[in-house]
Design a protein around this motif. Sequence first.
Motif: not given
Length: 163
Positions: A14, A16, A19, A38-39, A42, A45-46, A53, A55, A65, A67
């Motif tokens: 992934y 940015e 996004r 996905p969001l 994500l 993941c942060e 992540p 893609v 998407f 993980i």
Amino acid sequence: MSIQTTLNVKLDFYKEEYRPNLVDYHLSGEQSNYASDPLPALLKCEEDNTRHPVVILYNGEPAGFFILHGWEGVKEYSDNKDAILLRSYSVNPKFQGNGIAKQSLQVLDSFVKRNFPEVNEIILSVNYMNIVAQHVYKMAGFIDKGGRVMGRKGELFILHKTL
């Protein structure tokens, strides 16, 4: 180099720049029973650096998407500390029907070997009711060794693929 390709499907970690395409990516009712958009994935993941992540690019456009989750995810399903867990796998509904799932799973092995050389197995869980996904995973070489766990939405089959 992290990108792996076959035909018109590539896997990339992934970035940015992906996004905007993932913001407008919502799974249908039945599919949302089995994977998250996905969001939200994500965001997890942060908060967890053992979640990576990835893609799925189709003709250069984000179309799917998933993980790859390290030991923190694996330990729910296996005692193999050298395994990685495939989770939150999905293809954007507007891209479904193009063989993207099949192609992305075909290049997954070499992507994992290149980026996680210590990994010797990919593990995933799939809901017992998600027959389509079970078929796709088994066609990609995942094996059901009989492992079962209870998930939020019912029994999960644990599938394995040795690298």
